[in-house]
Design a protein around this motif. Structure first.
Motif, PDB file in Angstrom:
ATOM      1  N   VAL A  64     -10.366  11.030  35.173  1.00 32.78           N
ATOM      2  CA  VAL A  64     -10.835  11.518  36.484  1.00 32.78           C
ATOM      3  C   VAL A  64     -12.342  11.766  36.425  1.00 32.78           C
ATOM      4  N   LEU A  65     -12.810  12.340  35.320  1.00 36.15           N
ATOM      5  CA  LEU A  65     -14.257  12.576  35.162  1.00 36.15           C
ATOM      6  C   LEU A  65     -15.029  11.258  35.121  1.00 36.15           C
ATOM      7  N   GLU A  66     -14.377  10.214  34.612  1.00 33.07           N
ATOM      8  CA  GLU A  66     -15.033   8.888  34.572  1.00 33.07           C
ATOM      9  C   GLU A  66     -15.064   8.230  35.946  1.00 33.07           C
ATOM     10  N   GLY A  67     -14.389   8.848  36.919  1.00 31.41           N
ATOM     11  CA  GLY A  67     -14.387   8.298  38.275  1.00 31.41           C
ATOM     12  C   GLY A  67     -13.281   7.297  38.540  1.00 31.41           C
ATOM     13  N   ARG A  68     -12.305   7.229  37.643  1.00 31.29           N
ATOM     14  CA  ARG A  68     -11.220   6.263  37.818  1.00 31.29           C
ATOM     15  C   ARG A  68     -10.144   6.783  38.762  1.00 31.29           C
TER      16      ARG A  68
ATOM     17  N   THR B  17      -2.370  21.033  38.771  1.00 32.42           N
ATOM     18  CA  THR B  17      -3.422  21.385  39.743  1.00 32.42           C
ATOM     19  C   THR B  17      -4.784  21.426  39.057  1.00 32.42           C
ATOM     20  N   ALA B  18      -4.833  22.063  37.885  1.00 31.99           N
ATOM     21  CA  ALA B  18      -6.103  22.124  37.147  1.00 31.99           C
ATOM     22  C   ALA B  18      -6.531  20.739  36.666  1.00 31.99           C
ATOM     23  N   ALA B  19      -5.559  19.830  36.480  1.00 27.27           N
ATOM     24  CA  ALA B  19      -5.864  18.473  36.014  1.00 27.27           C
ATOM     25  C   ALA B  19      -6.718  17.709  37.026  1.00 27.27           C
ATOM     26  N   PHE B  20      -6.603  18.081  38.323  1.00 29.82           N
ATOM     27  CA  PHE B  20      -7.521  17.449  39.283  1.00 29.82           C
ATOM     28  C   PHE B  20      -8.602  18.410  39.778  1.00 29.82           C
ATOM     29  N   ALA B  21      -8.291  19.733  39.836  1.00 34.93           N
ATOM     30  CA  ALA B  21      -9.267  20.702  40.357  1.00 34.93           C
ATOM     31  C   ALA B  21     -10.511  20.792  39.472  1.00 34.93           C
ATOM     32  N   LEU B  22     -10.312  20.842  38.155  1.00 29.77           N
ATOM     33  CA  LEU B  22     -11.461  21.001  37.246  1.00 29.77           C
ATOM     34  C   LEU B  22     -12.419  19.808  37.296  1.00 29.77           C
TER      35      LEU B  22
ATOM     36  N   GLU C  18     -15.439  11.854  48.718  1.00 28.66           N
ATOM     37  CA  GLU C  18     -15.654  11.116  47.462  1.00 28.66           C
ATOM     38  C   GLU C  18     -14.363  11.039  46.646  1.00 28.66           C
ATOM     39  N   THR C  19     -13.524  12.095  46.768  1.00 32.77           N
ATOM     40  CA  THR C  19     -12.254  12.122  46.024  1.00 32.77           C
ATOM     41  C   THR C  19     -11.122  12.537  46.955  1.00 32.77           C
ATOM     42  N   LEU C  20     -10.056  11.733  46.967  1.00 34.79           N
ATOM     43  CA  LEU C  20      -8.855  12.049  47.749  1.00 34.79           C
ATOM     44  C   LEU C  20      -7.703  12.275  46.774  1.00 34.79           C
ATOM     45  N   VAL C  21      -7.027  13.419  46.934  1.00 40.24           N
ATOM     46  CA  VAL C  21      -5.889  13.726  46.052  1.00 40.24           C
ATOM     47  C   VAL C  21      -4.615  13.786  46.901  1.00 40.24           C
ATOM     48  N   LEU C  22      -3.602  13.048  46.486  1.00 37.86           N
ATOM     49  CA  LEU C  22      -2.282  13.146  47.125  1.00 37.86           C
ATOM     50  C   LEU C  22      -1.377  13.866  46.137  1.00 37.86           C
ATOM     51  N   ASP C  23      -1.043  15.107  46.449  1.00 35.86           N
ATOM     52  CA  ASP C  23      -0.231  15.894  45.512  1.00 35.86           C
ATOM     53  C   ASP C  23       1.231  15.880  45.949  1.00 35.86           C
TER      54      ASP C  23
END
Length: 411
Positions: free
Chosen positions: A35-39, A52-57, A151-156
């Motif tokens: 995620v940090l690499e922008g993938r 949640t922290a896996a995408f929030a951080l 810039e980032t869309l998350v579907l949880d």
């Protein structure tokens, strides 16, 4: 592995520590770097694994450089879509906690409540928006939400959104966002329709699977207690009194440990027996029969003695000592939850056994749920106790003080 190893920046590390977490969970270890690499990523993980922290951080880290825009100049750069209000509120609370040492602002919007307060905050400007699909589309239609800068869309919980009939709304929201964006999809399971959705909206995603592998019995619910080594017997008694229903097979690493625990449980009025290497075969068989027939409710064993034991109706397995081999853990807990019965596996972990837990979780591909509500919690900063051997007070090859005194020589 620590959060530092995941290249998390200092303000976020400080917030993580303030929230009481010390080590990343399995899903965080695997998801944060890509995620940090922008993938784009597809993550298959159960609720309660720390996703949640896996995408929030990583989202907060990516937005960190853009945090100083004046409030009214803030644009929504990250959007998290959640199927239920409760989940949306929980996600936003996580963002709030992790962003406490930054100027990044988040907001949650959902239906069933007054729309005005949500509009007021939107007008002031936010960086991160957490929303349920219906309310988001409402606000967008009324021109209160602009998704042009996402810039980032998350579907949880994507599978839950599918089950609740939100999938068309989700597609519509995705089309309202810019084409050049990062998309993260999280789901407990990946049914066919979610797979199809992923193909249309994700670009070359990295797949991360943290669902249980078949090596773990499906009908066994696992729970982990972190506890100081010296308080293990008290916690064991506490759980036997308040939590554990039915019979229980307790595993210890040594024969000495088995005997010690058997003695303490008997003193506390429990019908208990044990099997270990020092007992002959007939004594072991007697103990096992008493357990199978319900004369004793607690059986304590070492791994060696427990090989080949088959107990049809075993309600609970209890790892008093964590095994240092992941295969042993699977072997132990697989003794319960058989033939359609539901079993429970309790495990206690002291500071010196933490590395075993990590190995086990990697092996079974599951984050074992941690129970923190108990009377003897382990300090997250606790280090293993190292017993140093006491050597001689004299340095090697040096004379003692007495021999250094001038003595009359005979020569």
């Amino acid at each position: 592995m620590s959060f530092k190893d995941l290249k998390i920046i200092k303000p976020l590390l400080k917030a993580i520590e303030a929230s009481g977490y010390s080590e990343p969970t399995l899903v965080q270890q695997r998801a944060i770097p890509p995620v940090l690499e922008g993938r784009d990523v597809i993550v298959s993980a159960q609720t309660g694994t720390g996703k949640t922290a896996a995408f929030a951080l990583p989202i907060l880290q990516q937005l960190f450089d853009k945090q100083d825009a004046p409030k009214r100049g803030k644009k929504i750069r990250a959007l998290v879509i959640s199927p239920t209000r409760e989940l949306a509120v929980q996600i936003q609370q996580n963002f709030k906690n992790y962003a406490q040492f930054s100027n990044l602002r988040s907001l949650v919007v959902f239906g069933g409540t007054s729309i005005e307060p949500q509009i007021d905050v939107l007008k002031k400007g936010v960086d991160i928006l957490v929303a349920t699909p219906g309310r988001l589309l409402d606000l967008h239609k009324q021109d209160y939400i602009n998704l042009d800068h996402i810039e980032t869309l998350v579907l949880d919980e994507a599978d839950l959104m599918l089950a609740m009939g939100f999938i068309d709304d989700v597609k519509k929201i995705e089309r309202l966002c810019p084409e050049e964006k990062q998309t993260l999809l999280f789901s407990a399971t990946i049914p066919y329709k979610i797979e199809e959705l992923a193909k249309t909206i994700l670009k070359d995603p990295e797949r991360i699977d943290v669902t249980p592998t078949k090596s773990v019995a499906q009908d066994v619910s696992q729970v982990l207690y972190y506890v100081p080594k010296r308080r293990k017997i008290e916690l064991c008694l506490h759980l036997l009194r308040n939590e554990i229903k039915g019979n229980v097979l307790i595993f210890r690493r040594t024969k000495f440990g088995v005997n010690k625990l058997e003695q303490r449980l008997a003193e506390n009025g429990y019908k208990v027996d044990s099997i270990h290497g020092d007992k002959n075969q007939s004594d072991r068989q007697t103990a096992l029969n008493k357990f199978k027939n319900g004369y004793v409710k607690v059986l304590i064993a070492t791994d060696v003695a427990a090989r080949g034991i088959d107990i049809n109706k075993l309600d609970n397995v209890f790892n008093f000592d964590m095994p240092n081999q992941a295969e042993t853990y699977v072997h132990r807990i697989g003794r319960t939850g058989r033939a359609g019965n539901i079993g429970k596996a309790y495990s206690m972990c002291s500071a010196d056994e933490k590395s075993y837990v990590k190995t086990i979780e990697q092996y079974i591909n599951v984050q074992i749920p941690i129970e923190t509500e108990h009377p003897y919690p382990l300090d997250p900063k606790a280090k293993p106790i190292v017993h140093k051997k006491k050597g001689s007070k004299y340095k090697k090859g040096r004379k003692s003080v007495a021999s250094k005194k001038k003595k009359k020589r005979w020569y």
